[in-house]
Design a protein around this motif. Structure first.
Motif, PDB file in Angstrom:
ATOM      1  N   UNK A  10       6.113  16.560  -5.382  1.00  0.00           N
ATOM      2  CA  UNK A  10       5.008  15.691  -4.994  1.00  0.00           C
ATOM      3  C   UNK A  10       5.154  15.404  -3.509  1.00  0.00           C
ATOM      4  N   UNK A  11       4.039  15.098  -2.833  1.00  0.00           N
ATOM      5  CA  UNK A  11       4.092  14.943  -1.384  1.00  0.00           C
ATOM      6  C   UNK A  11       3.339  13.689  -0.949  1.00  0.00           C
ATOM      7  N   UNK A  12       3.906  13.024   0.077  1.00  0.00           N
ATOM      8  CA  UNK A  12       3.240  11.899   0.740  1.00  0.00           C
ATOM      9  C   UNK A  12       3.012  12.321   2.184  1.00  0.00           C
ATOM     10  N   UNK A  13       1.746  12.366   2.599  1.00  0.00           N
ATOM     11  CA  UNK A  13       1.375  12.834   3.922  1.00  0.00           C
ATOM     12  C   UNK A  13       0.945  11.659   4.795  1.00  0.00           C
ATOM     13  N   UNK A  14       1.437  11.646   6.022  1.00  0.00           N
ATOM     14  CA  UNK A  14       0.986  10.643   6.983  1.00  0.00           C
ATOM     15  C   UNK A  14       0.709  11.364   8.296  1.00  0.00           C
ATOM     16  N   UNK A  15      -0.587  11.613   8.573  1.00  0.00           N
ATOM     17  CA  UNK A  15      -0.981  12.326   9.779  1.00  0.00           C
ATOM     18  C   UNK A  15      -1.175  11.395  10.955  1.00  0.00           C
ATOM     19  N   UNK A  16      -1.386  11.995  12.134  1.00  0.00           N
ATOM     20  CA  UNK A  16      -1.566  11.220  13.349  1.00  0.00           C
ATOM     21  C   UNK A  16      -2.948  10.603  13.449  1.00  0.00           C
ATOM     22  N   UNK A  32       0.835  -1.209   0.000  1.00  0.00           N
ATOM     23  CA  UNK A  32       0.000   0.000   0.000  1.00  0.00           C
ATOM     24  C   UNK A  32       0.870   1.259   0.000  1.00  0.00           C
ATOM     25  N   UNK A  33       1.835   1.323   0.917  1.00  0.00           N
ATOM     26  CA  UNK A  33       2.678   2.524   1.026  1.00  0.00           C
ATOM     27  C   UNK A  33       3.547   2.685  -0.216  1.00  0.00           C
ATOM     28  N   UNK A  72      -0.494  14.751  -4.658  1.00  0.00           N
ATOM     29  CA  UNK A  72      -0.803  14.786  -3.225  1.00  0.00           C
ATOM     30  C   UNK A  72      -1.264  13.392  -2.816  1.00  0.00           C
ATOM     31  N   UNK A  73      -0.555  12.768  -1.907  1.00  0.00           N
ATOM     32  CA  UNK A  73      -0.887  11.417  -1.447  1.00  0.00           C
ATOM     33  C   UNK A  73      -1.035  11.418   0.064  1.00  0.00           C
ATOM     34  N   UNK A  74      -2.087  10.784   0.561  1.00  0.00           N
ATOM     35  CA  UNK A  74      -2.281  10.675   2.003  1.00  0.00           C
ATOM     36  C   UNK A  74      -2.343   9.202   2.384  1.00  0.00           C
ATOM     37  N   UNK A  75      -1.584   8.837   3.406  1.00  0.00           N
ATOM     38  CA  UNK A  75      -1.577   7.463   3.901  1.00  0.00           C
ATOM     39  C   UNK A  75      -2.771   7.291   4.837  1.00  0.00           C
ATOM     40  N   UNK A 120       5.032   5.212  -5.347  1.00  0.00           N
ATOM     41  CA  UNK A 120       5.223   5.086  -6.792  1.00  0.00           C
ATOM     42  C   UNK A 120       4.439   6.158  -7.538  1.00  0.00           C
ATOM     43  N   UNK A 121       3.200   6.369  -7.122  1.00  0.00           N
ATOM     44  CA  UNK A 121       2.400   7.451  -7.717  1.00  0.00           C
ATOM     45  C   UNK A 121       3.082   8.798  -7.540  1.00  0.00           C
TER      46      UNK A 121
END
Length: 418
Positions: free
Chosen positions: A144-150, A6-7, A178-181, A12-13
Motif C-alpha cells: 500500500x502507498x501513501x503519496x505526498x506530492x509538492x 487527517x494524516x 493508494x492514498x494521496x495527502x 490507518x487505511x
C-alpha cells in the motif's frame, strides 16, 4: 479534523489495505493496473485541465523553464504514464518468489521468499508522473502507498490520484491501497516522518533540501534517493564527435532531472581542441557555463567557477566545467563532490575505462554513454520508484524487487533443538 488526525487516518487505511495487498493475486493486481491505465486515457481532459492550473500557478511563482517542464503534462505524457502502467502489469510479480531453498543436516527445509515491504510513504516534488509510477510499482509489489506530492503539482496530483485509486478499487483492490495527502501544509510531511508503526519505509524524491530534511528528521526507515551531482570526464582518447553528443544529451535533454550531468571534467591534453567544439553547441542551446581558470582561457562567455559550483545540482541549463591534469585528478574530484548517483567517462582507453568503473563509488557508472539512462524504464524495469544513492537496502533505479523484503520459511518434521 486537524492535520495529524487527517494524516493518521490515511495511514490507518493504508495499514489495513497492506494486509490484503500482501495476499492479493497477481491477476487482480494486473487487472487493476490496466484499469488505471484506461482511466488515465479516458479522463485525460480532466487531468490536463488540472495541470493547466498548476502550470499557470508555476509561471506566476516564477518557476524556471526546466522546472515547468517537469510539471507539464500533455497528451503524449499521459499516454506514456498509461503505457508505464501496462508495462508494470506485464512484468513478473516478485511476491512469493523463492530466492533459495536448502536442507539442513537435521532435515529442516529452509527457504527464503520475497514479500512486500508493507506501507510505503513517498514524498516528492513537481513531477505528476511520479504519482502514477509510484502507485503502479507499489501495487504490483503488493504494497500500500501513501503519496505526498509538492505544492507545485497539487491540482494534477490530486486529480490523478483520485482517478487511479477509484479504478484500482473498482478492479478489486482494497480501499486505501493508494492514498494521496491532499494538502500542501508541510506539517503533513513532518507527521509522515514520525509514523512508525504505520509506514514501513519512507522514500523522498526531489531536491537536496527535501531529501536532507527527511533523512535527518525521520524516525521511519528512509531510502535516500535522487540528488544527482553527476559528472562526465572526457579522457584524452575520447571520440570528440561522440563526446559532444553525449555531453549535450546528458546536460540538455531534460536538465531538471536527477540524472542530468552537472559538471564536466576535461583532460588538459584535449581541452584546447575539445572545449571550443563543445562550447559552440552549448551556446546555441543557451547553456550558461561556469568554468575554472583554464576553461576561461580556452573559451569565451564563461563565468568564473566558485567552490559552490562543484557541489551544486543546478537542475537547469547551467554547466560547471573544469580542466583536470589526469584521470587521478578527475577521480579525486568526483570522490570529493559527487553524490553517488551517476558518473561517466568518455574514453577509448580500455585500462582507463576499467579503472573508472572500479574506482568510482556511485549507483551507476558509465563508459561512453549519457548519464540520462539512469532510469527504471531505460534499465528495463518498466518504471521506478526513485534512484537510490545509498547502499542499503537498494541502490540505483528501484523497480519491483527493490520494493520487497524477504522472510524465511521453515518446514519441519517435529525437529527440536538440543
Amino acid at each position: 479534523m486537524n492535520q495529524e488526525q487527517y494524516v493518521i487516518g490515511k495511514a490507518t487505511l493504508a495499514k489495513e489495505a497492506s494486509r490484503k495487498m500482501a495476499i492479493t493475486d497477481t491477476v487482480i493486481k494486473n487487472k487493476a493496473l490496466i484499469a488505471m491505465a484506461d482511466a488515465l486515457i479516458e479522463k485525460k481532459d480532466i487531468i490536463l485541465d488540472a495541470n493547466s492550473k498548476d502550470m499557470e500557478n508555476g509561471k506566476n511563482k516564477g518557476l524556471s523553464n526546466a522546472l515547468l517542464d517537469r510539471l507539464l503534462l500533455d497528451e503524449k505524457r499521459i499516454h506514456s504514464m498509461a503505457e508505464g502502467l501496462r508495462q508494470v502489469a506485464g512484468a513478473d510479480d516478485p511476491i512469493g518468489e523463492t530466492i533459495k531453498m536448502w536442507k539442513r543436516p537435521n532435515n529442516l527445509q529452509i527457504g527464503q521468499i520475497r514479500v512486500p515491504l508493507g506501507v510505503i510513504g513517498i514524498i516528492y516534488e513537481a513531477r505528476p508522473n511520479v504519482t502514477v509510477d509510484a502507485a503502479a510499482l507499489c501495487i504490483k509489489s503488493g504494497n500500500a502507498v501513501i503519496l505526498r506530492g509538492g505544492s507545485e503539482a497539487i491540482n494534477s496530483n490530486t486529480t490523478i490520484s483520485k482517478i487511479i485509486s477509484a479504478a484500482a478499487e473498482n478492479a478489486g483492490l482494497p480501499q486505501g491501497c493508494i492514498n494521496f495527502i491532499e494538502t500542501t501544509d508541510r506539517d503533513a510531511v513532518n507527521i509522515m516522518m514520525k509514523l512508525n508503526g504505520y509506514i514501513d519505509v519512507l522514500i523522498p524524491r526531489g531536491g537536496a533540501g527535501l531529501i536532507n530534511t527527511v533523512v535527518k528528521n525521520a524516525t521511519v526507515p528512509v531510502i535516500e534517493t535522487g540528488v544527482g551531482n553527476c559528472h562526465i570526464f572526457v579522457d584524452t582518447s575520447a571520440d570528440f564527435d561522440n563526446a559532444v553528443d553525449i555531453v549535450i544529451n546528458s546536460k540538455t535533454q531534460r536538465p531538471a532531472v536527477c540524472n542530468a550531468m552537472e559538471t564536466l571534467l576535461v583532460h588538459k591534453d584535449v581541452a584546447q581542441e575539445f572545449l571550443p567544439k563543445l562550447a559552440k553547441k552549448l551556446n546555441s542551446i543557451g547553456v550558461e557555463m561556469h568554468g575554472c581558470h583554464s576553461t576561461q582561457n580556452i573559451i569565451k562567455n564563461v563565468k568564473p567557477a566558485v567552490e559552490e559550483d562543484w557541489s551544486t545540482e543546478y537542475l537547469d541549463l547551467i554547466l560547471a566545467i573544469k580542466v583536470v591534469g589526469s584521470i587521478d585528478e578527475a577521480l579525486e574530484h568526483i570522490y570529493k563532490y559527487g553524490t553517488k548517483h551517476s558518473e561517466c567517462i568518455l574514453t577509448n582507453n580500455y585500462l582507463n575505462s576499467q579503472r573508472f568503473l572500479k574506482e568510482v563509488d556511485a549507483a551507476a557508472v558509465y563508459v561512453n554513454a549519457s548519464t540520462r539512462f539512469t532510469d527504471g524504464g531505460e534499465f528495463g524495469f518498466g518504471a521506478e520508484i526513485g534512484i537510490s544513492t545509498q547502499k542499503l537496502h537498494a541502490r540505483g533505479p528501484m523497480g519491483l524487487k527493490e520494493l520487497t523484503t524477504t522472510k524465511y520459511i521453515i518446514y519441519g518434521e517435529g525437529q527440536i533443538r538440543s
